[in-house]
Design a protein around this motif. Structure first.
Motif, mmCIF file in Angstrom:
data_model
loop_
_atom_site.group_PDB
_atom_site.id
_atom_site.type_symbol
_atom_site.label_atom_id
_atom_site.label_comp_id
_atom_site.label_asym_id
_atom_site.label_seq_id
_atom_site.Cartn_x
_atom_site.Cartn_y
_atom_site.Cartn_z
ATOM 1 N N LEU A 224 -3.955 5.447 -10.972
ATOM 2 C CA LEU A 224 -4.075 5.194 -8.737
ATOM 3 C C LEU A 224 -3.709 3.770 -8.214
ATOM 4 C CD1 LEU A 224 -3.490 6.956 -6.617
ATOM 5 C CD2 LEU A 224 -6.092 6.641 -5.921
ATOM 6 N N VAL A 225 -2.539 3.731 -7.820
ATOM 7 C CA VAL A 225 -2.107 2.341 -7.342
ATOM 8 C C VAL A 225 -2.562 2.391 -5.646
ATOM 9 C CG1 VAL A 225 -0.735 0.706 -6.872
ATOM 10 C CG2 VAL A 225 -0.822 1.991 -8.975
ATOM 11 N N VAL A 226 -3.126 1.693 -4.913
ATOM 12 C CA VAL A 226 -3.393 1.683 -3.705
ATOM 13 C C VAL A 226 -3.399 0.211 -3.169
ATOM 14 C CG1 VAL A 226 -4.819 3.429 -3.582
ATOM 15 C CG2 VAL A 226 -5.702 1.515 -3.570
ATOM 16 N N SER A 227 -3.001 0.448 -1.728
ATOM 17 C CA SER A 227 -2.996 -1.111 -0.637
ATOM 18 C C SER A 227 -3.842 -1.860 -1.249
ATOM 19 C CB SER A 227 -1.783 -0.980 0.335
ATOM 20 O OG SER A 227 -3.052 -0.213 1.169
ATOM 21 N N SER A 228 -4.321 -3.360 -1.233
ATOM 22 C CA SER A 228 -4.804 -4.365 -1.392
ATOM 23 C C SER A 228 -5.744 -4.735 0.031
ATOM 24 C CB SER A 228 -5.256 -5.433 -2.260
ATOM 25 O OG SER A 228 -3.721 -5.578 -1.935
ATOM 26 N N GLY A 229 -5.075 -4.500 1.476
ATOM 27 C CA GLY A 229 -5.044 -5.523 2.095
ATOM 28 C C GLY A 229 -4.940 -7.580 1.760
ATOM 29 N N MET A 230 -4.425 -7.438 0.462
ATOM 30 C CA MET A 230 -4.963 -8.550 0.315
ATOM 31 C C MET A 230 -3.636 -9.156 1.763
ATOM 32 S SD MET A 230 -7.449 -9.240 -1.254
ATOM 33 C CE MET A 230 -6.967 -11.152 -1.786
ATOM 34 N N GLY A 231 -2.840 -8.720 1.781
ATOM 35 C CA GLY A 231 -0.849 -9.162 1.842
ATOM 36 C C GLY A 231 -1.085 -9.857 3.861
#
Length: 286
Positions: A224-231
């Motif tokens: 599963l690929v999810v947004s990391s919130g790092m950007g």
């Protein structure tokens, strides 16, 4: 009394007597008919046949015409009812699809309630085959701002490219390139999570291109690929898709994973705009 009058009365009397005699003779118990009766009966039967057959033929023609007309009217009525039935089925299917989509959005709204979700409907899409933009019916008047994430109940579909007063343009994930990358996390149950960036969309594979940060990353199909919130643009945990294939990149320095998007943008009627800035502000305040 004149002679002619007496003669006429005499003839009538004789005729009456003959008629009574014939009636009495015909009512008598006889097994055989006379020649006159047979002739009279055959003649009457033949005349009845001559008159009855054309009348029956004519009557059957009109009866068949009425049946054909009645059948045509019934056929037209059945066609109208069939058309109404098909229209009703299409309407029910659309309502079921809307209901399912709205239920998914409602569940997703509850899960991201900290980020003030803004619900919107898709108004139009760009005309190209692999359309990369859609227009939604919410704008700055509703709190929509540039770069806000846009999702459906299935997952992330893109971000706000521009916002007008009452509508906004959404740049879909298939329209992303190296200039607007998405920092993601590859989540795996039995292995350590990996990280990387969505750097574009491969139209031939119909998949997002995920550049992994390390060549040593061990990513399996189905991860599963999810947004990391790092950007700082997208909140953490937005579902993007699942890994379908992992290959070395053309320079051999890292790996490229192809990700099938979770959201079906081709059949998308309702979306949620996620106010990431408000969510980040709340996290900072905590």
């Amino acid at each position: 009394m004149s002679f002619f009058r007496r003669t006429r009365l005499f003839i009538i009397l004789i005729g009456f007597i003959v008629l009574v005699a014939l009636i009495g003779f015909s009512l008598s118990d006889r097994s055989n008919l006379t020649v006159g009766e047979e002739f009279l009966k055959d003649t009457v039967g033949w005349l009845q046949g001559v008159v009855h057959r054309p009348a029956e033929f004519t009557s059957s023609i009109f009866s068949n015409i009425d049946e054909i007309k009645h059948t045509y009217e019934e056929n037209q009525l059945l066609k109208e009812r069939l058309a109404d039935h098909k229209s009703l089925l299409y309407e029910i299917q659309e309502l079921k699809q809307d209901n399912e989509e709205l239920r998914q959005i409602l569940d997703k709204t509850e899960s991201i309630s900290d980020y003030e979700p803004i619900q919107a409907s898709v108004r139009s899409q760009s005309p190209e085959p692999f359309f990369k933009e859609v227009t939604i019916n919410k704008g700055e008047q509703d709190g929509v701002k540039k770069n806000m994430a846009v999702i459906t109940g299935q997952g992330m579909v893109g971000k706000i490219q521009s916002a007008a007063e009452f509508s906004s343009t959404v740049q879909l994930l298939r329209g992303f390139d190296g200039s607007n990358r998405i920092s993601v996390t590859v989540s795996q149950e039995d292995k350590e999570d990996e990280s990387g960036f969505i750097i574009g969309y491969d139209e031939e594979k119909e998949a997002l291109m995920l550049k992994l940060n390390s060549y040593e990353s061990e990513v399996e199909e189905g991860a599963l690929v999810v947004s990391s919130g790092m950007g700082g643009v997208f909140i953490r945990g937005l579902e993007i898709g699942t890994v379908e294939e992992v290959t070395p990149d053309k320079y051999g320095l890292t790996q490229m994973a192809y990700v099938t998007p979770a959201a079906d943008v081709d059949n998308m009627d309702h979306v949620i705009v996620v106010n990431a800035a408000e969510g980040n502000q709340q996290e900072e305040e905590e």
